[in-house]
Design a protein around this motif. Structure first.
Motif, short mmCIF file in Angstrom:
data_model
loop_
_atom_site.label_atom_id
_atom_site.label_comp_id
_atom_site.label_asym_id
_atom_site.label_seq_id
_atom_site.Cartn_x
_atom_site.Cartn_y
_atom_site.Cartn_z
N GLU A 239 0.82 -1.22 0.00
CA GLU A 239 0.00 0.00 0.00
C GLU A 239 0.85 1.27 0.00
O GLU A 239 1.86 1.35 0.68
CB GLU A 239 -0.94 -0.01 1.21
CG GLU A 239 -0.43 0.68 2.47
CD GLU A 239 0.67 -0.10 3.19
OE1 GLU A 239 1.05 -1.20 2.72
OE2 GLU A 239 1.15 0.40 4.21
N ASP A 240 0.39 2.26 -0.77
CA ASP A 240 1.00 3.59 -0.70
C ASP A 240 0.01 4.61 -0.12
O ASP A 240 0.30 5.81 -0.08
CB ASP A 240 1.55 4.05 -2.06
CG ASP A 240 0.54 3.97 -3.19
OD1 ASP A 240 -0.68 3.88 -2.90
OD2 ASP A 240 0.96 3.99 -4.36
N ASP A 241 -1.11 4.13 0.36
CA ASP A 241 -2.11 4.99 0.99
C ASP A 241 -2.96 4.09 1.88
O ASP A 241 -3.38 3.01 1.46
CB ASP A 241 -2.99 5.67 -0.09
CG ASP A 241 -3.86 6.77 0.48
OD1 ASP A 241 -3.51 7.95 0.31
OD2 ASP A 241 -4.88 6.44 1.12
N ALA A 242 -3.18 4.53 3.11
CA ALA A 242 -3.94 3.68 4.04
C ALA A 242 -4.80 4.54 4.95
O ALA A 242 -4.44 5.67 5.29
CB ALA A 242 -3.00 2.83 4.89
N LEU A 243 -5.95 3.96 5.32
CA LEU A 243 -6.86 4.63 6.26
C LEU A 243 -7.19 3.64 7.37
O LEU A 243 -7.51 2.49 7.10
CB LEU A 243 -8.15 5.03 5.54
CG LEU A 243 -9.11 5.90 6.35
CD1 LEU A 243 -8.57 7.33 6.43
CD2 LEU A 243 -10.50 5.92 5.71
#
Lengths: 387, 387, 387, 387
Positions: free
Chosen positions: A231-235
């Motif tokens: 992942e290069d973006d996580a929430l």
């Protein structure tokens, strides 16, 4: 005050983190570099250590050589910093802890949760310090925030929102850039990329400031650049031990954001907001009041923050000072042990192996939740649950 | 230019939203208030309408009376605004649409998804305008952002991050405050509180700026103040029709935040950031470039933004102008219809019934996901899926 | 409430200021445009007035024609706005005042000090309103600032610092641009360029907020672009009637600054800071306290600011609302006169002919000081000194 | 790299400036403290020096003792820092320069202009380094600004605006506070208070960034707190050697301002803006372009700034690093001299005795202008005029 004896593993010529550790360790003249195994290339490592003022006999070719020699010396190292690639943290830290040294390990403490659990156990058994370098938590106003929460200024904490978003991996043309590529390769980076690398600081910050631990997490991971396996973006949504609700966003494709480590804490009777890129201001809003700016250096600063500050109000203090405060804490604790006295309790603010373990466990739990379509996953490591 | 004839339902004396609608509708002298059913108390409503310059015969006691009388007139209303409590939006809007009127309805369009679907169908069948008042989307620089995305300045959109966090419901002592209490009562507010009320603006903004629609959502709802049955803090992960990854945080307990509607859009070749509290600046970062500040009024502004701007660079334009731009769009579309010509295509920027439906569907999907522990839920309304 | 009858002179098609006046006058539905002489080209002016909804008989070819016809009517104009080029302000304003009309004149009130003195005298003699449009002073938080100073929150005022710096004349290539060139030609612009045009707002703001008047001034004027005869950058030191020390910088070559009207007031017990480009926040620092952000719309707002505000906290209100507040004040004063009652005292906040005179006198005094190498020059106009 | 030998005069226990110098000198491991006369109380000074690691024989009771002993040693000090009260700078600096030492003197270089002129002459005659510690000029982005001006990015400079306003002397109750009182006593502080203490940094910054010198000045001084004989607020207009127009405001009663050192430079083709409290960002506006944010650490940074930076983009670096850069420059120049090679030309950025002299001369000229009612006064010291 005698300077403490310091050894460094990793952080060779050209590495940024090595230079930062040397500045931070020396900031208050607390530590002096007397031994090192600085480079994967033994000759280069030895030469660079000598160049930095280490005597040739303590300029080592690798950490095993260093350990073998240093454990026999009478003028024992007071602290060893491990600043090598992540995958080697476990083995090196374990070896030095076992030999009775105090260790400050770069984050993440280890790649796998079990390794971190083992280090926590090892540190407990051996009695040495095992600290983890979440450097931003040394910032004076982060400590002010933590102290205000602890003192009850915010009442019960309802919500904590943490961010660490940057855009330094936004260029798809970096696919073959070796400084970027490995970070998205599960074989080299493990179960997570941006959360494990950047977001882990935000996760620790949420815990550090609230004094609570992450218990459960629901996560969404996204790989937004073609070819990335991690992942290069996580929430993350999470719940904490004291009942706080957590929100965390981290990204490596957030163009226009430099670092953007930010923490917001909302309580029953007040709220705080701090941004790492403006570290000398902390916004405080009492219930029914206005937003006030707490300035580093102001007269009303709490002791926890005052001792982490070196200049008067209006001057800016940045990342190197925050980092230096971690070393200053360790120096006090080491000195107290050397002098067989209790340390200044405020020096016990540095992140410990337990904090390192919790961070790794949080990342793993989030990765599992993301694989399981956002299912809520327990984030408390088994070792600490048992406690 | 003849002024257009405007009718208002709701927005009586003491209501804030009524005053805003009157200012916005009159901002460019486009609409003149000629009929109204302004208050739940018929006598008060009539008196206030007369006070605002409406002739007594068109100052109605309720919307049914207004509909019955107005549908027979030759000097037909060009637009009817519905600014009543949420639960009545559906019935009133449907009745006026069916009678051939153009309607601007306050958000949320309806309480239930099926009602919104019915309004979309009704609007299609009757041929009138059915607009929804997501007022912030009228801001000049929001339109600039949308136009830049559409033109391709950002390339493919990777991530969109939207926030609408305020702290106006942070005081637990407000438990019995009637202006707050109903918002957390499912009987009055439906399936969602802060997401349906505030976060829905952020959700629409994410769609409006990217030109994409929310397809799936995973949500976490939290009620952080004792006694609240509905959420006062929510976090959403979502996926959009063009592949964008979405993150949304909304809160009513975020002390120190006033409104805080914010949108960040990260694409392959650039990124944008806009904050509703600084509406005259839009931050633009091209890949490999610096953060630049686009100013409302600058020479290079795109036509979509230029027409939504009334003063030169350096002046501030705020919420009332944004709202006024929605009315200005409607005025142009109504005039074009009256004059049997095609409207200025740029006037077709106002939010439609479809946008209203999507917002309601998004809120319902999020509420279901939250109940189902973060499971990913389809957010596309059946009616629009079929299309 | 009946709408008041409003006439406009100048502000024809394509002029920005005309559009702003029309929006501002109509913001609260207070004034309706019923007569106008809008353009130097009589036919264009008449046509545009009709287009704006003025009846043909009151759409005039020039202001003399308008005066001749309007003075005879029974449905007299309640207010006439003069928005023509500066050099004509005096003659037109005088004529309408003399004929018994109320006038709102654009700033600067006149080109020469004596003309402004004559208008003050005329207004006194004729009993009508003569207001000057320093529009920014209508901003809600500017009025909050003034009220806080008046109430004594800041104690005695020590220093006031005002700025109005923009960069819109920074391009030397504009030498032949007719929209720029005349501003630096003494025959057309008088004794001052940027101070008379932009800095005069900052000068008024310093007086408006402190409640003091400029008594003496020492100035430095600079023409930094080749070929300019008048200043494009000026610095003023001044002393005020209540003892405050003043500093003012104004510039037209400050690239990167859009408008930058800013006011800072430093008193014995507190300080305020306001920026026109962030008009919804006012920074307040009590002695020994922290910087607090006063938000437009907050519960504690003083009545002077509350009545100048139309939306709740967190919404942004900008220049058009500020401008509209000047018109709202005038509406109340005119209505009170029509109804033979005392006006709301808070409505007496609009800038008067005296304020206009003081502004012109301040600019002239500064210009003289600059010519005399920074010598301190008396800035109080003779007429007001005598009082 | 051998560490250089460093001596410190002043900066004893409890002094803030001493701690800052020690951190800054040691930041890159360049200097090691080997000798000191740290306190006006000889015993305290010796004890504290030993505590800091100085050998007892080089822990001196006063500077004369230190000079006498150190001049005879073979292991000569590479640099001596003078951080004593202002009035003693001249005598100490002169003595050490004359004995062949390199000196870094705190600002202001001396109290009187003639003393500074003598130090410039002495430094020239003796061939040693005489540097002055305008510490903020070591900030990476200040050096970026200077390099951009030098490279011609801004074209000819039209206007420079500098500020240094704080509110730390705003409390009238401090009249008897010894830390404040002496600053307003001409016998102790000389001809100027806030300009000589704080504003002098802004004055140097204006020169440093533009590469021009102050030639003429017109000033207004104000004492706004009862009982102060010297100014606590000052405004300066000035003209520079390259034709730039200067504006400078400095204040000690500006409540709500912490430090507020700010520099704005407006040229024909671009403008820069930097604030000391946000040192990691530099605003750049090219003519006809947008405001861009230059970040410390960005790829395009000029070499002058890159070498003054220690961490990557997004980290904050503050005052201690700026200060450390002055020491780093001196280290390079000293090393080059020791090694009989030419220094890195970029290291010649540190402020020199000439810069110190110009600062003192500027303050004196401003004080004279203020006494002479704003008359324009020549600010070029005689010595440098002759050159």
């Amino acid at each position: 005050m005698n300077k403490l004896r310091w050894g460094l593993i990793g952080g060779g010529e050209g590495s940024q983190i090595g230079g930062i550790h040397r500045i931070a360790a020396g900031l208050d003249n607390a530590f002096t570099l007397v031994a090192g195994a600085l480079d994967i290339d033994p000759a280069r490592g030895r030469a660079y250590a000598v160049n930095l003022g280490v005597t040739p006999e303590r300029a080592y070719g690798d950490w095993r050589e260093m350990l073998a020699a240093e454990r026999k010396r009478d003028d024992r190292l007071d602290l060893v910093t491990v600043a090598t690639p992540n995958a080697s943290h476990y083995e090196i830290t374990k070896a030095f802890l076992t030999a009775g040294f105090n260790v400050l390990c770069e984050k993440p403490l280890t790649v796998a949760v079990e390794e971190s659990e083992d280090l926590v156990r090892t540190a407990r058994d051996c009695g040495g310090i095992c600290a983890v370098n979440y450097g931003y938590s040394g910032s004076a106003l982060v400590r002010q925030a933590r102290a205000m929460v602890k003192r009850g200024d915010l009442g019960r904490i309802r919500v904590v929102v943490a961010e660490f978003a940057h855009g330094h991996h936004a260029d798809a043309a970096d696919a073959d850039n070796p400084r970027v590529r490995w970070r998205y390769d599960p074989k080299l980076a493990g179960v997570s990329s941006v959360l494990g690398d950047a977001g882990i600081h935000a996760l620790h910050m949420a815990c550090f400031v609230t004094g609570q631990q992450v218990e459960r997490v629901s996560a969404d991971f996204a790989s937004t650049v073609a070819g990335r396996e991690l992942e290069d973006d996580a929430l993350l949504a999470f719940r904490m031990s004291g009942g706080a609700v957590g929100r965390l966003w981290t990204s490596a494709v957030a163009l226009g954001r430099m670092h953007g480590l930010t923490i917001q804490v909302f309580g029953e009777t007040g709220a705080l907001r701090w941004q790492q890129e403006r570290p000398n201001q902390l916004l405080w809003t009492p219930l029914s009041g206005r937003v006030e700016t707490i300035e580093r250096g102001e007269a009303r600063l709490l002791p926890e923050a005052r001792r982490a500050s070196r200049t008067t109000i209006g001057h800016s203090e940045g990342f190197l000072v925050a980092f230096g405060n971690i070393y200053a804490d360790l120096a006090e604790v080491v000195r107290a042990a050397n002098e067989r006295r209790a340390p200044d309790p405020l020096a016990l603010s540095y992140p410990t192996a337990e904090d390192g373990l919790r961070g790794v466990a949080g990342v793993w739990a989030a990765a599992r939740s993301a694989r399981e379509q956002g299912a809520w996953v327990d984030a408390v490591p088994a070792l600490l649950r048992a406690t």
